[in-house]
Write an enzyme that holds these catalytic residues in place. Structure first.
Site, short mmCIF file in Angstrom:
data_model
loop_
_atom_site.label_atom_id
_atom_site.label_comp_id
_atom_site.label_asym_id
_atom_site.label_seq_id
_atom_site.Cartn_x
_atom_site.Cartn_y
_atom_site.Cartn_z
N CYS A 121 -30.76 12.66 -5.75
CA CYS A 121 -30.67 12.16 -7.11
C CYS A 121 -29.24 12.14 -7.64
CB CYS A 121 -31.52 13.11 -7.97
SG CYS A 121 -31.42 12.77 -9.68
N ARG A 180 -39.91 3.32 -12.46
CA ARG A 180 -39.54 4.70 -12.74
C ARG A 180 -38.22 4.81 -13.50
NH1 ARG A 180 -40.22 10.07 -11.18
NH2 ARG A 180 -38.27 11.14 -10.87
P1 IMP Z 1 -36.31 16.86 -3.80
O1 IMP Z 1 -37.58 17.59 -3.52
O2 IMP Z 1 -35.21 17.76 -4.21
O3 IMP Z 1 -35.92 15.98 -2.65
O4 IMP Z 1 -36.59 15.94 -5.07
C1 IMP Z 1 -37.69 15.08 -5.15
C2 IMP Z 1 -37.81 14.58 -6.56
O5 IMP Z 1 -36.66 13.83 -6.95
C3 IMP Z 1 -38.94 13.60 -6.80
O6 IMP Z 1 -40.20 14.22 -6.93
C4 IMP Z 1 -38.51 12.88 -8.06
O7 IMP Z 1 -38.80 13.59 -9.24
C5 IMP Z 1 -37.01 12.86 -7.93
N1 IMP Z 1 -36.52 11.57 -7.44
C6 IMP Z 1 -37.04 10.74 -6.54
N2 IMP Z 1 -36.25 9.68 -6.33
C7 IMP Z 1 -35.20 9.85 -7.13
C8 IMP Z 1 -34.03 9.08 -7.39
O8 IMP Z 1 -33.76 8.04 -6.80
N3 IMP Z 1 -33.19 9.57 -8.34
C9 IMP Z 1 -33.45 10.71 -9.03
N4 IMP Z 1 -34.51 11.49 -8.79
C10 IMP Z 1 -35.38 11.06 -7.85
#
Ligand code: IMP
Length: 521
Positions: free
Chosen positions: A333, A435
């Site tokens: 993100c 989103r």
């Molecule tokens: P991770 O578990 O740290 O990889 O984060 C996953 C979460 O990041 C997802 O459940 C979303 O809430 C968020 N997310 C998914 N795609 C994006 C993006 O492109 N930008 C920002 N947040 C994202």
């Protein structure tokens, strides 16, 4: 004077306060700035029970309880039906992404709802017109023979025979048609039989495969003796109490077309709908929540994402059954960098959960979970479950094929706000998701990146590792269950401490020339 050892506990009870900080002392400082999971630690309590006895039951939403606090992210490199089936078998729940047409998404939900443990729902089926040579090649390719033969070579068509190793092994003429050598007299099971009934038929008939047919003789699934032998029980499986089907979630946006999408998902048997937005506090989401709650009252609705109590209040007032917390904490993100908006995840989880608890609304800590310790901390700060993207990407059950780079086996993992993901559109050229409120624009503003992660093997190994690890973590803290931990955090009995930058270094691996970090066997 040195005190007698036997008076240590008595002496302790005369001291004021306790070691460390209560959660409120740790978090309630507006001036210090927000905390992430790495900024603090939980102090150990007393180990008084085996870790295997620690209970990890928790709420996903007001009405849905899970045996394990694990939720997979609605991302197109994380959750499609395979992930949703297997995470549900292991006690969590998958939220199927919506970067596809509504029909495709609904079909994925249907696959999860129709899944029956032990039954092969998509067996390799052959046509009577293929040759023995082709069947031998398939045997080599798949590593087994035992192909049901149907009239048109597809599932849901009339079963007319079966081909096993024995049928093709000694046939030398590879040009013969399968219809000439297949076994026509097939023992079958009727659709609706239970696993143990099927098991009995396999045992009594000494067959290796049991095709399951519907009332018209069409093939619908199959049982295999080898699979039955390795078939496990899934005592934690997340199932609906009434239908006994696996629980399944799916994400939708807030555009008018998402209402039709929601209808299709509801028809497919969806249990929980996640309204997927990076900034959940919008009039679009509030309208959508109200519409879903009045149109499909049986579906649980999770709103989000939020990171402040003001955002949470809007969505709770609109009627959500659960909240999803996190803005900018995801591993892929770049929201905080590009939008200037977001909040360190520890502080976001603490503040939103403290507020939502007043209304009995369970919260998901979403994003930024990189290890078991982060899950413990999210739950200690008040979350009921942890949603994971990057942690589950790269598993055998995540979508996409493995590829090799630099000698490593990898799978793609990308943010849903990455240019790649946002450019995916449906047949009419409309962006599938909304989103980031940017998908339909001429100039896309990315909030995520696109990359790859290392192969993590199957979730059948990885999730039990997370589960057992979490049990050990709670054992160290001295809590017998997640409910117990929450109670003791609130009462100030579970204690916390800040972690300075050097404390964080100390907590890592130090001064080794080389090492291998294997997390589980
Ligand atoms: P991770 O578990 O740290 O990889 O984060 C996953 C979460 O990041 C997802 O459940 C979303 O809430 C968020 N997310 C998914 N795609 C994006 C993006 O492109 N930008 C920002 N947040 C994202």
């Amino acid at each position: 004077m040195v005190r007698d050892h036997t008076t240590a506990l008595e002496y302790l009870s005369t001291l004021e306060g306790k070691d460390g900080l209560s959660v409120h002392q740790l978090m309630d400082s507006d001036l210090r700035g927000g905390l992430t999971y790495n900024d603090f630690l939980v102090l150990p309590g007393k180990v008084e029970f085996p870790s295997s006895k620690v209970e990890l039951k928790t709420k996903l939403t007001k009405k849905i309880t899970l045996h394990a606090p694990f939720v997979s992210s609605p991302m197109d490199t994380v959750t499609e039906s395979e992930m949703a089936i297997h995470i549900a078998l292991l006690g969590g729940i998958g939220i199927i992404h919506h970067n596809c047409t509504a029909e495709v998404q609904a079909e994925m939900v249907r696959k999860v709802k129709k899944y029956e443990n032990g039954f092969i729902n998509h067996p390799i089926v052959i046509s009577p017109k293929i040759t023995v040579g082709e069947a031998k090649f398939m045997k080599q390719q798949f590593g087994f023979a035992g192909f049901p033969v149907t009239e048109n070579g597809q599932l849901y068509s009339k079963l007319i025979g079966i081909v096993t190793s024995r049928d093709i092994q000694f046939v030398e003429d590879n040009s013969l048609l399968i219809s000439e050598i297949m076994t026509r007299d097939v023992v079958t099971g009727s659709e609706g039989i239970t696993l143990s009934q099927g098991n009995e038929i396999l045992k009594s008939t000494k067959k290796g495969k049991l095709p399951i047919v519907d009332s018209k003789g069409n093939l619908v699934s199959m049982l295999s003796r080898t699979d039955l032998m390795k078939n496990q029980n899934f005592p934690l499986a997340s199932k609906s109490a009434s239908t006994k089907q696996l629980l399944c979630g799916a994400a939708v946006g807030t555009m008018p077309s998402d209402r039709e999408r929601t209808r299709l998902l509801a028809e497919a048997g969806l249990d929980v709908l996640v309204i997927d937005s990076s900034q959940g506090n919008s009039v679009f989401q509030i309208d959508m929540i109200k519409w879903v709650k009045s149109t499909f009252p049986e579906i649980e609705v999770i709103g989000g994402n939020v990171c402040t109590r003001e955002q949470a209040a809007s969505l709770i007032a609109a009627g959500v059954d659960g909240l999803r917390i996190g803005m900018g904490s995801g591993s892929i993100c770049i929201t905080q960098e590009v939008m200037a908006c977001g909040r360190p995840q520890g502080t976001a989880v603490y503040n939103v959960c403290k507020f939502s608890k007043e209304f009995g609304v369970p919260c998901i800590a979403d994003g930024g979970v990189q290890n078991i310790g982060h899950i413990t901390k999210a739950l200690a700060l008040g979350a009921s479950t942890a949603m994971m993207g990057g942690m589950l990407a790269g598993t055998a059950e995540s979508p996409g094929e493995y590829f090799y780079r630099d000698g490593k086996r990898l799978k793609a993992y990308r943010g849903m706000g990455s240019i790649d993901a946002m450019q995916k559109s449906d047949a009419k050229g409309n962006a599938a998701t909304s989103r980031y409120f940017s998908e339909g624009d001429d100039v896309l503003v990315a909030q995520g990146v696109s990359g790859s992660v290392i192969d993590k093997g199957s979730v059948h190994k990885f999730l039990p590792y997370l589960y057992n690890g979490l049990q050990h973590s709670l054992q160290d803290i001295g809590c017998r269950s997640l409910a117990d931990m929450r109670e003791n955090v609130d009462a100030g009995n579970v204690r916390f401490e800040y972690r300075t930058a050097s404390a964080q270094l100390e907590g890592g691996i130090q001064n080794l020339y080389s090492y291998e970090k294997r997390l589980h066997n």
